[in-house]
Design a protein around this motif. Structure first.
Motif, PDB file in Angstrom:
ATOM      1  N   LYS A   1      -6.686  -1.725   6.166  1.00  0.00           N
ATOM      2  CA  LYS A   1      -7.286  -2.231   4.934  1.00  0.00           C
ATOM      3  C   LYS A   1      -6.595  -3.498   4.442  1.00  0.00           C
ATOM      4  O   LYS A   1      -6.967  -4.053   3.410  1.00  0.00           O
TER       5      LYS A   1
ATOM      6  N   ASP B   1      -2.281   6.454  13.751  1.00  0.00           N
ATOM      7  CA  ASP B   1      -3.140   5.469  13.104  1.00  0.00           C
ATOM      8  C   ASP B   1      -2.735   4.053  13.513  1.00  0.00           C
ATOM      9  O   ASP B   1      -1.563   3.764  13.765  1.00  0.00           O
TER      10      ASP B   1
ATOM     11  N   GLU C   1       6.711   2.216  -0.052  1.00  0.00           N
ATOM     12  CA  GLU C   1       7.121   2.781  -1.339  1.00  0.00           C
ATOM     13  C   GLU C   1       8.544   2.360  -1.693  1.00  0.00           C
ATOM     14  O   GLU C   1       8.832   1.939  -2.827  1.00  0.00           O
TER      15      GLU C   1
ATOM     16  N   ILE D   1       2.189  -1.660   4.598  1.00  0.00           N
ATOM     17  CA  ILE D   1       2.719  -0.291   4.586  1.00  0.00           C
ATOM     18  C   ILE D   1       4.169  -0.240   5.070  1.00  0.00           C
ATOM     19  O   ILE D   1       4.799   0.811   5.048  1.00  0.00           O
TER      20      ILE D   1
ATOM     21  N   GLY E   1       0.837  -1.189   0.000  1.00  0.00           N
ATOM     22  CA  GLY E   1       0.000   0.000   0.000  1.00  0.00           C
ATOM     23  C   GLY E   1       0.871   1.238   0.000  1.00  0.00           C
ATOM     24  O   GLY E   1       1.966   1.246  -0.576  1.00  0.00           O
ATOM     25  N   SER E   2       0.420   2.279   0.664  1.00  0.00           N
ATOM     26  CA  SER E   2       1.181   3.526   0.754  1.00  0.00           C
ATOM     27  C   SER E   2       1.321   3.943   2.207  1.00  0.00           C
ATOM     28  O   SER E   2       0.327   4.124   2.908  1.00  0.00           O
ATOM     29  N   SER E   3       2.559   4.079   2.642  1.00  0.00           N
ATOM     30  CA  SER E   3       2.786   4.546   4.012  1.00  0.00           C
ATOM     31  C   SER E   3       2.424   6.021   4.155  1.00  0.00           C
ATOM     32  O   SER E   3       2.266   6.511   5.270  1.00  0.00           O
ATOM     33  N   LYS E   4       2.277   6.699   3.014  1.00  0.00           N
ATOM     34  CA  LYS E   4       1.919   8.122   3.056  1.00  0.00           C
ATOM     35  C   LYS E   4       0.461   8.324   3.424  1.00  0.00           C
ATOM     36  O   LYS E   4       0.050   9.429   3.780  1.00  0.00           O
ATOM     37  N   ASP E   5      -0.323   7.228   3.326  1.00  0.00           N
ATOM     38  CA  ASP E   5      -1.753   7.352   3.596  1.00  0.00           C
ATOM     39  C   ASP E   5      -2.093   7.208   5.079  1.00  0.00           C
ATOM     40  O   ASP E   5      -3.256   7.370   5.460  1.00  0.00           O
ATOM     41  N   ILE E   6      -1.105   6.853   5.905  1.00  0.00           N
ATOM     42  CA  ILE E   6      -1.390   6.742   7.336  1.00  0.00           C
ATOM     43  C   ILE E   6      -0.672   7.864   8.075  1.00  0.00           C
ATOM     44  O   ILE E   6       0.373   8.351   7.650  1.00  0.00           O
ATOM     45  N   ARG E   7      -1.272   8.265   9.185  1.00  0.00           N
ATOM     46  CA  ARG E   7      -0.743   9.373   9.977  1.00  0.00           C
ATOM     47  C   ARG E   7      -0.255   8.872  11.329  1.00  0.00           C
ATOM     48  O   ARG E   7      -0.620   7.773  11.771  1.00  0.00           O
TER      49      ARG E   7
ATOM     50  N   ASP F   1      -1.818  -1.791   7.282  1.00  0.00           N
ATOM     51  CA  ASP F   1      -2.828  -0.827   7.709  1.00  0.00           C
ATOM     52  C   ASP F   1      -4.139  -1.593   7.905  1.00  0.00           C
ATOM     53  O   ASP F   1      -4.200  -2.820   7.712  1.00  0.00           O
TER      54      ASP F   1
END
Length: 513
Positions: A247, A191, A274, A251, A182-188, A245
């Motif tokens: 989903k 989270d 990424e 990540i 996935g994308s590690s940029k999508d979690i804060r 994550d």
């Protein structure tokens, strides 16, 4: 439950606890609410699951244990030396053990079989598994153990020590359950994340926590990775396992822990998805990762350094040294140049510069914007391919082997009372010993007095000053002129280029008032 939402059992337990523990630990009394007031409702944070079971059930079949057999060099000399010490000075026995030690030194080092374990996960239905490089390093046998207990032999596809990533392929045809990056940029930060793996060989273990931080740099050993920091417990054996994550996307790839005990203390580090995907794709295609190489030693252009040089609002990487015969030297890059951008992409520090250069294709021309003597200019550099060990390349012209560091020049030099330091021109023997180029000049620090500027800054005799504010100093007069120029420009400090051993670095010192 009573009208305050508290059960009778809870009230009894609280009262009993207060009675046996004393007033210092007494449970606060429940107060009647004011007229019209409503009880405080405690709710779970938005997005917090009541259970991770559905997620784990979904992804667990793709997570595997990685069992490795490797060869390890076995040298008993260290143990023999320690054993020998207790017999030192004993007639007969000392001679015997000295002979035994000499015999071992002449023997060919033996190897032994070593076994280790880690974690991994399928990323394709045809059996490609991602893990850590340090899990499969020097492996002679690799075995994948699936969540259902099946044991399958595997072979190495490729590995990249610099990012600690590796890909192996199982030898039996699939299809296999797999997960996706996935994308590690999508979690804060804050989270939820879930880590799966094989801690201490237990296999099939899951843990949950939060993303504690991102962009973590862990030193020179990991120059290309900004790690995710997670507090989901990971331990030895979790290496190479995935962090998900909510989903079910990967990540991060678990890689390291920070622990004074060797076990989890809630500080673990994962390679971001990424970077992991980029590297694993390359390993699958080529079996290795080829990185661009410039051949320079660089450091951050700190605000303190910029102040000493009289430049403002500039970010970049300061070149401390250029390797002899490197692409940088052939292109004309020099020590004290400040790299501002690569192919138009701005750099902010030495780390961002290293990573940009690493992404360049070997033997291609690239534009480097630099600042030299305060003036911007562009230089075209044909980058090379990064050697396996860049530090093994001799920085000495002609490949000469430097001698042991010699004593500073025997010239008495000149004492500068305002700075509390005695300086003398560097001689040729010192220049050669320090691996400097023919024609390089500098001043040797031969004496440091207490209470002086140099003494308070921690300088010691033997350090070589190569330049002041990027100006070479071949004599003490040149040093004093550089200081005078800085004073005339109303600067309070100067930047010194220093040679300590065979490493060039930078320090600022205050100009005495």
């Amino acid at each position: 439950m009573n009208k305050f939402g508290v059960s009778a059992q809870t009230l009894i337990a609280a009262a009993f606890g207060a009675a046996i523990m004393g007033s210092a630990f007494a449970v606060p009394k429940l107060l009647a609410p004011e007229a019209g007031a409503q009880p405080i409702a405690i709710q779970a944070p938005p997005g917090a699951p009541l259970s991770f079971a559905d997620l784990i059930e979904k992804v667990e079949p793709a997570v595997v244990s990685v069992n490795v057999v490797s060869t390890q060099d076995l040298s008993e000399l260290g143990d023999m030396d320690q054993f020998f010490e207790q017999f030192r000075g004993m007639p007969g026995l000392e001679d015997f053990f000295e002979q035994r030690r000499e015999q071992q030194e002449q023997e060919t080092p033996r190897t032994r079989e070593a076994r280790s374990l880690g974690s991994g996960f399928f990323i394709s239905q045809d059996g490609l598994v991602v893990t850590n490089n340090h899990v499969v390093e020097r492996a002679t046998q690799i075995q994948i153990v699936m969540s259902d207990g099946r044991e399958i032999d595997a072979e190495l596809v490729g590995a990249d020590p610099l990012t600690d990533l590796a890909v192996v392929r199982v030898k039996e045809p699939g299809p296999y359950p797999y997960v996706k990056f996935g994308s590690s940029k999508d979690i804060r930060k804050g989270d939820w994340v879930v880590a799966l793996g094989n801690p201490f060989g237990l296999g099939g273990s899951a843990s949950a926590g939060i993303l504690s931080a991102d962009g973590r740099e862990l030193g020179a050993g990991s120059p290309y990775t900004d790690f995710l920091q997670i507090d989901a417990p990971i331990n030895r054996g979790n290496s190479g396992g995935p962090t998900f994550d909510l989903k079910g996307n990967v990540i991060g790839v678990n890689s390291q822990i920070l622990s004074p005990t060797g076990g989890s203390v809630g500080i673990g580090f994962a390679i971001p998805a990424e970077l992991a995907k980029e590297v694993t794709d390359t390993l699958i295609q080529n079996g290795r990762v080829s990185r661009g190489w410039l051949g320079v030693q660089i450091g951050d252009l700190t605000p303190e350094f910029a102040e000493a040089l009289g430049i403002e609002d500039v970010k970049g990487a300061l070149i401390a040294d250029v390797t002899t015969g490197s692409p940088a030297e052939r292109a004309g890059l020099k020590r004290n140049d400040i790299i501002l951008s690569v192919n138009g992409q701005k750099v902010t520090d030495s780390t961002s510069t290293t990573r940009l250069v690493a992404k360049l294709i070997a033997n291609t021309k690239n534009k480097f914007d630099i600042l030299r003597d305060g003036k911007p200019q562009s230089i075209s550099v044909t980058v090379g391919e990064r050697p396996a060990d860049p530090n093994a390349i001799s920085p000495v012209p002609g490949g000469a082997n430097p001698a042991e560091p010699g004593a500073p020049s025997a010239v008495p030099g000149k004492m500068l009372p305002d700075f509390g330091v005695r300086l003398s021109p560097m001689d040729d023997a010192t220049r050669i010993a320090l691996g400097l180029r023919t024609g390089d000049t500098g001043l040797a620090i031969t004496e440091v007095t207490k209470g002086g500027v140099f003494g308070e800054a921690g300088f010691e005799p033997g350090i070589i000053i190569l330049d002041v504010n990027s100006r070479p100093v071949a004599s003490v007069d040149a040093f004093e002129r550089a200081i005078a120029e800085a004073k005339a420009a109303n600067r309070s400090k100067v930047l010194l280029g220093l040679r300590v051993g065979q490493v060039t670095s930078y320090r600022t010192i205050d100009i005495p008032k």
